[in-house]
Design an enzyme around this catalytic site. Structure first.
Site, PDB file in Angstrom:
ATOM      1  N   THR A 169      68.408  61.758  69.197  1.00  0.00           N
ATOM      2  CA  THR A 169      69.595  62.257  68.893  1.00  0.00           C
ATOM      3  C   THR A 169      70.631  62.205  70.231  1.00  0.00           C
ATOM      4  O   THR A 169      69.893  61.643  71.080  1.00  0.00           O
ATOM      5  CB  THR A 169      69.297  63.697  68.335  1.00  0.00           C
ATOM      6  OG1 THR A 169      68.563  63.873  67.249  1.00  0.00           O
ATOM      7  CG2 THR A 169      70.764  64.498  67.974  1.00  0.00           C
ATOM      8  N   GLY A 174      65.305  66.976  68.415  1.00  0.00           N
ATOM      9  CA  GLY A 174      64.630  67.712  67.458  1.00  0.00           C
ATOM     10  C   GLY A 174      64.647  69.142  67.626  1.00  0.00           C
ATOM     11  O   GLY A 174      65.438  69.789  67.981  1.00  0.00           O
TER      12      GLY A 174
END
Ligand code: GLY
Length: 574
Positions: free
Chosen positions: A385, A479
């Site tokens: 991410t 995560g």
């Protein structure tokens, strides 16, 4: 049905890298040269400041603010630039969350999380015997949720001051003319080459005939065309017209579910921020469909009444307390959390002082509490991410975390459109109540339903000081390690008095209830490890945990900006 659609549009050391090729300048301004750039890990600025995953994107954000843009302008331009130069997580084919505080004091969030396509079904990743087929939710066409990023950019635009066409131009230039890639980008692209070929149906700029090397130029002509359509037609340049047709045509090639209707109907949602107090500080985070804000709130409040500063940084006593808080917060996640428009998430209870205090009632400072005595389950999430932290001269604070889920998402590049689609469907519980192939257990709250947003752990975060003035802008990829990384970084600053660089550079640890183990970075103190093991903890060494981007506002108003030492992350400002 969705109920809450409120606004649908709505230090200094320099590091290593410098790349030499023929110089070329991208808008806006000569300061951003995609062929020669350096990674800067920290600095102190008196004005606008940015920390994000790529030096070119940080530089573009700073340039935009030099040209009169505010933090929201920079946020839009940086996200678009990351979609070009940070292809494994920056995106227009994914989604994310923005948490902001305007200088006048208004706080808000924008939820641009992906949604399940209309044709998605609860058991779509189960075989005929009911067994999970996790590869289908991770790779290729069927793994893709309806992208939210472009809608998120346009929901941010009303807070910006510069025209969108100016904000997207640097990304167009980077895609069209190329930029030189770093060592880590080259090795990530090489490692994913086979998967790109397997999961894409046409040649992609991300794959070349030979291995990528540091200093190679990556040109993405098709992506440039897609960005130009967005420049010309706004969100419709993505969700309708040619780009939408290309996405749907791609879907049809291999059982993908995203339809023209799904794309046209996608809306970003403005949601109230999740705010809580920690020892007089105000912490502003993301509410569901991210679990990030609730988990961070629980973690901070579970340790609030303990003298952590006296316990000391990463002593056995402080680490053990923080592990037990992490265990308990994560145990709630899969039972209670999901998309609030489809599942009643008891946010008030989960974040109430009484409830949280009660959760620590069985805390024992002398031993590990086995996870088997604590009820609930957890979802495995990918860690690729990316996070952007920004503050402008006036004091507008923006914290954005965005993702394709896996590194390079589904590995499916939309033919003719040149961008990667996410594999965010894997963040749903693909079989509620039953462990998936990774041993992770999901809950009914996060079961697949058409139009529903999958549960996230992203935790873009802002902190105000005791006088309600800006203090910290923070966030990270990672995560399920996202809330624990933000937690440990805030504790390092607020309790252990560290500066931003030290706070993010220290080794981290992570417990997420299941599996019942403490994951530690390899630099974690071996003596503390031994003592924790003697108390009943199982410790597992793992790779890096999080890549924090932090801005800390100093008492004189200047900004200490730090980018995580774990990647190519870089700061910029003036
Ligand atoms: N895909 C990672 C997250 O949303 O938390």
């Amino acid at each position: 049905m969705r109920k809450s659609i409120l606004l649908a549009i709505l230090h200094i050391f320099f590091i290593q890298l410098s790349f030499a090729q023929s110089p070329k300048i991208v808008a806006p301004g000569a300061a951003v040269d995609p062929f020669h750039y350096t990674i800067e890990k920290s600095n102190v600025y008196t004005n606008a400041s940015v920390s994000c995953a790529h030096p070119l994107a940080s530089a573009i954000g700073a340039e935009i603010m030099k040209q009169g843009g505010n933090a929201f302008d920079a946020a839009i331009a940086i996200q678009l630039a990351l979609a070009v130069v940070y292809t494994n997580a920056g995106n227009i084919g994914g989604g994310g969350f923005l948490v902001a505080r305007q200088v006048k004091g208004k706080t808000f969030t924008i939820d641009f999380r992906e949604t399940a396509p209309e044709k998605a079904t609860r058991d779509m990743y189960l075989d005929k015997n009911g067994n999970p087929q996790s590869d289908l939710s991770l790779y290729g066409h069927k793994a893709c949720g309806v992208p939210g990023t472009v809608a998120g950019l346009f929901a941010t635009l009303p807070y910006a001051v510069l025209p969108f066409k100016t904000l997207i131009q640097p990304a167009i230039d980077l895609a069209e003319n190329g930029y030189v890639i770093t060592e880590s980008e080259a090795s990530a692209l090489n490692a994913t080459r086979k998967s790109f070929i397997e999961n894409s149906t046409a040649p992609t700029a991300l794959v070349k005939n030979s291995e990528w090397k540091s200093g190679d130029t990556l040109v993405q002509k098709e992506l440039a065309q897609t960005l130009k359509r967005i420049q010309k037609s706004g969100a419709k340049g993505f969700y309708e017209g040619k780009t939408a047709s290309l996405i749907v045509a791609e879907m049809k090639k291999r059982d993908g579910l995203i339809s023209k209707k799904d794309l046209k109907n996608y809306t970003a949602i403005s949601r109230p921020a999740l705010e809580f107090r920690y020892k007089g500080y105000t912490i502003i985070g993301m509410a569901p469909p991210s679990s990030g804000g609730i988990i961070l709130c629980q973690l901070m409040k579970m340790v609030e009444d303990k003298p952590l500063a006296d316990y000391g940084f990463q002593t056995t006593k402080s680490v053990q307390l923080m592990i037990e808080a992490e265990r308990r917060a994560f145990a709630d996640r899969s039972v209670y959390m999901g998309d609030p428009d489809y599942w009643k998430v008891p946010i008030k209870t989960l974040t109430s002082d009484v409830y949280i205090k009660n959760r620590m009632a069985d805390y024992d400072s002398t031993r590990a509490t086995p996870s088997s005595v604590i009820k609930a389950g957890i979802i495995k999430e990918s860690e690729e991410t990316t996070h952007i932290s920004i503050i402008d001269k006036a004091g507008n604070m923006v914290s954005i975390t965005t993702t394709l889920n896996n590194s390079y998402g589904s590995r499916t590049v939309v033919s003719g459109a040149g961008f990667l689609l996410n594999d965010e469907m894997d963040d749903f519980s693909i079989k509620p109540g039953v462990p998936n192939l990774y041993g992770a257990v999901g809950g009914e709250a996060n079961a697949i339903q058409p139009g529903k947003r999958m549960l996230s752990s992203m935790a873009p975060t802002l902190v105000l000081d005791k006088n309600q003035n800006p203090l910290i802008v923070a966030g990270t990829p990672g995560g399920t390690t996202i809330p624990t990384s933000v937690f440990q970084t805030l504790i390092n600053i607020l309790e252990f008095g560290m500066n931003a660089s030290d706070a993010i550079g220290k080794p981290k640890f992570h417990h997420q209830w299941l599996p019942d183990e403490v994951m530690v970075e390899k630099e974690f103190d071996p003596e503390v490890k031994k003592q924790l093991q003697s108390m009943g903890y199982t410790l597992t060494e793992r790779g890096q945990i999080g890549r924090m981007e932090v801005i800390r506002i100093l008492p004189d108003g200047s900004r200490e900006v730090a980018a995580d030492p774990r990647g190519d992350d870089s700061v910029n400002g003036f």
